[in-house]
Structure formats: C-alpha cells, structure tokens
Design a protein around this motif. Structure first.
Motif, short mmCIF file in Angstrom:
data_model
loop_
_atom_site.label_atom_id
_atom_site.label_comp_id
_atom_site.label_asym_id
_atom_site.label_seq_id
_atom_site.Cartn_x
_atom_site.Cartn_y
_atom_site.Cartn_z
N ARG A 167 -1.02 -10.34 -5.33
CA ARG A 167 -1.32 -10.36 -3.89
C ARG A 167 -0.85 -9.11 -3.14
N PRO A 168 0.40 -8.61 -3.40
CA PRO A 168 0.81 -7.40 -2.66
C PRO A 168 -0.16 -6.24 -2.92
N ARG A 169 -0.59 -6.12 -4.17
CA ARG A 169 -1.51 -5.03 -4.51
C ARG A 169 -2.87 -5.25 -3.85
N ALA A 170 -3.35 -6.49 -3.88
CA ALA A 170 -4.65 -6.79 -3.25
C ALA A 170 -4.59 -6.44 -1.76
N GLU A 171 -3.45 -6.74 -1.14
CA GLU A 171 -3.32 -6.43 0.30
C GLU A 171 -3.29 -4.92 0.52
N GLU A 172 -2.60 -4.20 -0.40
CA GLU A 172 -2.52 -2.74 -0.26
C GLU A 172 -3.91 -2.11 -0.39
N ILE A 173 -4.67 -2.58 -1.40
CA ILE A 173 -6.02 -2.04 -1.57
C ILE A 173 -6.88 -2.40 -0.36
N ALA A 174 -6.72 -3.64 0.11
CA ALA A 174 -7.51 -4.08 1.27
C ALA A 174 -7.25 -3.15 2.46
N ARG A 175 -6.00 -2.80 2.67
CA ARG A 175 -5.70 -1.93 3.82
C ARG A 175 -6.39 -0.57 3.65
N GLY A 176 -6.40 -0.09 2.39
CA GLY A 176 -7.09 1.19 2.12
C GLY A 176 -8.59 1.06 2.40
N LEU A 177 -9.17 -0.06 1.99
CA LEU A 177 -10.61 -0.26 2.21
C LEU A 177 -10.88 -0.44 3.70
N GLY A 178 -9.94 -1.07 4.38
CA GLY A 178 -10.07 -1.25 5.83
C GLY A 178 -10.15 0.13 6.51
N ARG A 208 -5.23 -0.73 -12.11
CA ARG A 208 -5.23 0.66 -11.68
C ARG A 208 -4.39 0.76 -10.40
N SER A 209 -3.91 1.96 -10.11
CA SER A 209 -3.10 2.10 -8.89
C SER A 209 -4.01 1.93 -7.67
N ALA A 210 -3.42 1.47 -6.59
CA ALA A 210 -4.19 1.24 -5.36
C ALA A 210 -4.85 2.54 -4.90
N GLU A 211 -4.12 3.68 -4.99
CA GLU A 211 -4.70 4.95 -4.51
C GLU A 211 -5.94 5.31 -5.31
N ASN A 212 -5.84 5.11 -6.65
CA ASN A 212 -6.96 5.45 -7.53
C ASN A 212 -8.20 4.65 -7.15
N VAL A 213 -8.00 3.36 -6.86
CA VAL A 213 -9.13 2.48 -6.50
C VAL A 213 -9.75 2.91 -5.17
N VAL A 214 -8.87 3.15 -4.19
CA VAL A 214 -9.38 3.48 -2.85
C VAL A 214 -10.11 4.83 -2.90
N GLU A 215 -9.57 5.77 -3.69
CA GLU A 215 -10.24 7.09 -3.81
C GLU A 215 -11.62 6.94 -4.43
N GLU A 216 -11.74 6.07 -5.46
CA GLU A 216 -13.05 5.90 -6.10
C GLU A 216 -14.05 5.30 -5.10
N ILE A 217 -13.60 4.32 -4.34
CA ILE A 217 -14.53 3.69 -3.39
C ILE A 217 -14.88 4.66 -2.26
N ALA A 218 -13.91 5.50 -1.88
CA ALA A 218 -14.22 6.51 -0.85
C ALA A 218 -15.31 7.45 -1.35
N LEU A 219 -15.19 7.87 -2.62
CA LEU A 219 -16.22 8.77 -3.18
C LEU A 219 -17.56 8.03 -3.30
N ALA A 220 -17.50 6.79 -3.78
CA ALA A 220 -18.74 6.02 -3.95
C ALA A 220 -19.44 5.81 -2.60
N LYS A 221 -18.64 5.67 -1.57
CA LYS A 221 -19.22 5.48 -0.23
C LYS A 221 -20.03 6.73 0.18
#
Ligand code: SF4
Length: 473
Positions: A259-270, A226-239
């Motif tokens: 790895r680049p994607r994992a880092e991008e998602i990590a920054r969003g979660l950060g 899934r795209s990084a934005e989609n993942v971060v948005e779902e976790i933001a809502l779940a939070k």
C-alpha cells in the motif's frame, strides 16, 4: 540472432495472449497486451514482436517471416498449445534452420511433454524467461543457459533453474516495444477506456488462490516491484509517446498489496494528470482508496470470485465477505468504478452457493462483471486437487471448446458440468437485466457518444454470446 517474438494465430478472436490471465475467447471481443513477450523483446535489440490474434493475422500472413529470422519465440497457453505447435511446425518446415522456442506457464510446468509434442520445438524456457531468451538470442549455446529445457540426441535435458529476478528495475520498458511494434488501438477491454495501455510495475502475488495460474507458475508469491520513480518515469514517457491513450492499466497481480508504494506511485501519476486503473483485492482500506482516487484512479478490477465464505476458504482466497462488502461501499462513496470478477464451479460449489454468489454480486453491485468457469490449469493447486478427487470432466484437456470459448472443465458428484455451465448464463442475465443496472448503463451511454458506440457493439456481441450458450447447452 534475428529474433521474432510471436503471439501465434489461433481461434478467431482468441485472447490467449502473453498478457491474458484467462485464455479464452471472451463474451465481448477483448485483447490484453502481450506484455510477457514484450518484456524479453525489449531485451533483444532489433527484435520484432507480432501479436497475431490482436492484429487479425492468420498463419499465412506471418509465415513468410520464417525466412527472415534465426530465432522464433512463441508464447503458448494450455488452451492454445495444440494450435501453437502447428504454428511451430509450419515455421520449421519453411525454414529448417530456424531455432524455435516456447514460453509461458504451460511449458513452464510441463517442459518434457511440451518438447515431446513436436520435434519442431527446439527448446522451452521455464519460469521467468526474460533473460533466458536474451542469452539465447545473444547466441549462447542452450547448454549454458539457465532455465531452459531442450533435446540432446532424443533425450530431454533440463538445465538448472534460473535465479529469480530481484532487481526489477533491470527490466527495460515494454512501452518502447509497444511503440515500435504494436498498434495500441487493437487492444480493447470492455471496462477500460479506449485506447488503454497496460504494463506491470512488479511481479508475483502474496496470496495463494488455488486456481490462479501466474503466481504458482511464473511470478511466485513474493511481490517483487520496480521502484516508484522508474514506474512514474515510464508512464510519463508513454504519455508523451501515446497522446491518444485515455487510461493506463497497472496489470500487477495485486497492485494494492504494497500500500505505501501504491500510494507513492499514485501521487506520481496524480502529478502527471493521467487516468489509471489497476487490479486489487477487495480488502483495500478507505484511506488508501482515497489517496488513489485523488490521484487519478478510475477503476479497480476486483476478483471477488464467490459470495460464499466457505468457497473463499476452500480456494485460499484470504478474503472475508464482510471486508469485501465494506470495500465495495467505500469504492462507491469515493466514486471508484469496480469491474468485479466471479468464478462458477469452484470447489464446494452447490446450487445454493451459486444463488448466494449471484445475490452477493447484485448486492455489492460492481459497475460491470465478468463470470468465468473454474479452470484447472496444469501447475495449479486446483488442478492437482481436481485430479486427486476425480473432478476433471472428460473434455477438460484444453479448457476451451473448438471455437475457443471457455468450457466447464470441473464437475462434482452433486453438481454436473452442465449445471455449472448453465449458471454462468443465468448469472449474467440476473446481474445485467435488472432495471437499476439497465438504467445505470443507459445513462453512461447517454452521457458519452464513444460509450454509446462501444456499449451497442458490446451489447450485440453479448447477445450473440448468450445465444451461443443456449446452443451449446
Ligand atoms: S489475489 Fe488475485 S492474483 Fe493473487 S493469487 Fe489470488 S487471484 Fe491470483
């Protein structure tokens, strides 16, 4: 159609669910989220998801629903299949008009025999089943649905394969189904903070470990994400929806494969300020670990499997022991906690390699460990190899005993299944009953009242498990 997605009741405390990679009753009571059922449930408006084992529900608790629904979708697994068939039969007897289907890796690899097991099962959905179930729930005739096997006049018909899902952002968010139908406090995993919440950000694993079920049956060997934005948005809502959640778990087979994607998602979660954990192979470089750690990563679930290089080659793990050592040291340096998983009885195992693996585990010293017995799931290369070479023990059909606890299904001319079984108990004892490890876990309990309560409960369960093992042996 009014649809019920059911993770069926089976053995007491059995984590056979639609999110469990290794279906067995665990050393410590644990439940994974039924994510593989929640995903199609999110595609079927007005449906309901019930996770009977996690809720502690028996057949009589869920059976009254047979009269209220038109489509029942059961998630099954090799160990629970016979008991899941009985659930299907009870529902069919209660409502003969009910359309009943099964999903999961077990029916995906043997659709014909699964249908032959009982007339109560009307269809099985093979491989990735989300949109297969959606179309059936919309009322489309089975003949027009790709990826389904069913009976016509006593003959089994296998429809064309369903095209693999490429645009993963088409999948609606499972956390909305969790909110609607689950009690998240039901879900415990010993090494995750409680309550935790898990989800997938992609499917498939590029590695080809011969024992590993999902990539060989459902997810495939391409990591589709899934795209990084989609993942971060779902976790933001779940939070916002679950303010009590202490940790998010990314349950992708190997989140760190991209790895680049994992880092991008990590920054969003950060930016969201959440604590999170994920599955990883023991080959993530320091620089990536550092980015993940600085952005809320707490724990990695790492499949070391064995401390013997030849066994890692035999199972096609694609991992080097020296790389795993460096990775473990890097995690320690950065303060990333590791839950390490090991497997006893893989091809090439001897008394010497068992000793080598125990010593390796002591050396890399994950915070906690899980030791499994090699399980030859049908559909895996390990299963085919075991059949060909005559390694299957006579009791190997269900992979678990009558109580749902894992059993040793493989044996070798030089190593009996009892010896493999015994190794598991020895492994746990020699890993945990070391002064350093006892001090580490005691310190953890002293610094957190919640951890104290949990570890004491888990300690009681763990000793009970070891006692059971003594009785089995
Ligand atoms: S790396 Fe992990 S998820 Fe991937 S195939 Fe191997 S065991 Fe399975």
């Amino acid at each position: 159609m009014k649809t019920l997605f059911l993770n069926p009741p089976s053995y007491e405390g059995f984590d056979g669910g639609a999110g469990s990679r290794y279906q067995a009753k665990r050393e410590i009571r644990s439940f994974w989220y039924p994510t593989w059922l929640a995903q199609p449930a999110a595609l079927v408006p007005g449906s309901r998801l019930i996770d009977a084992p996690a809720r502690g529900l028996a057949l009589e608790d869920v059976l009254p629903l047979a009269a209220e629904v038109e489509l029942l979708v059961l998630h099954t697994s090799t160990p629970s299949f016979p008991s899941d068939v009985k659930v299907a039969e009870a529902f069919k007897a209660a409502n003969p008009k009910l359309l009943i289907g099964m999903v999961g890796a077990h029916v995906a690899v043997s659709p014909g025999p699964s249908l032959a097991a009982s007339e109560a099962v009307d269809f099985v959905a093979r491989s990735e089943f989300d949109f297969t179930i959606k179309e059936i729930a919309e009322g489309r005739p089975l003949a027009e649905v790709d990826g389904v096997s069913y009976r016509v006049g006593g003959e089994v018909v296998h429809n064309a394969e369903r095209a693999i899902l490429e645009d993963m952002d088409r999948l609606p968010w499972v956390t909305e189904v969790y909110k609607r139908d689950l009690v998240i406090e039901d879900y415990f995993i010993g090494y995750l903070l409680h309550p935790y919440l898990s989800l997938y950000t992609g499917r498939g694993c590029k590695s080809r470990c011969t024992f590993c079920l999902w990539p060989q049956t459902i997810g495939g060997h391409r990591y589709r994400t899934r795209s990084a934005e989609n993942v971060v948005e779902e976790i933001a809502l779940a939070k916002r929806q679950f303010p009590q959640v202490k940790e998010f778990f990314v349950d992708d087979d190997t989140f760190t494969d991209d790895r680049p994607r994992a880092e991008e998602i990590a920054r969003g979660l950060g930016r969201l300020g959440v604590t999170w954990s994920c599955n990883a192979k023991a080959n993530v470089p320091y620089e990536t670990l550092k980015v993940l750690r600085e952005n809320g990563l707490r724990l990695l679930l790492v499949g070391y499997e064995s401390g013997n290089q030849q066994i890692l080659h035999n199972i096609k793990k694609g991992m080097r022991i020296d790389v795993a050592r460096k990775f473990s040291a890097d995690c320690r340096k950065l303060g990333v906690t590791i839950h390490g998983t090991f497997i006893m009885g893989l091809p090439g195992e001897t008394k010497e390699t068992i000793e080598e693996t125990i010593r390796f585990a002591q050396e890399v010293n994950p915070h906690t460990i899980q030791v499994s017995l090699a399980a030859p799931y049908p559909g895996t290369e390990l299963y085919r190899e075991a059949v060909m070479k005559g390694w299957l023990h006579e009791n190997s059909d269900s992979l678990v005993g009558a109580d749902g606890v894992q059993i040793s299904s493989l044996e070798y001319p030089h190593l009996s299944n009892e010896e493999i079984f015994e190794a598991l108990k020895v492994f746990y004892k020699r890993f945990y009953f070391r002064p350093g490890k006892i001090a580490e876990l005691s310190w953890e309990m002293l610094t957190s009242a919640q951890m104290m309560k949990r570890r004491l409960r888990e300690g009681v369960e763990f000793f009970h498990f070891l006692r059971q093992r003594e009785n089995h042996a």
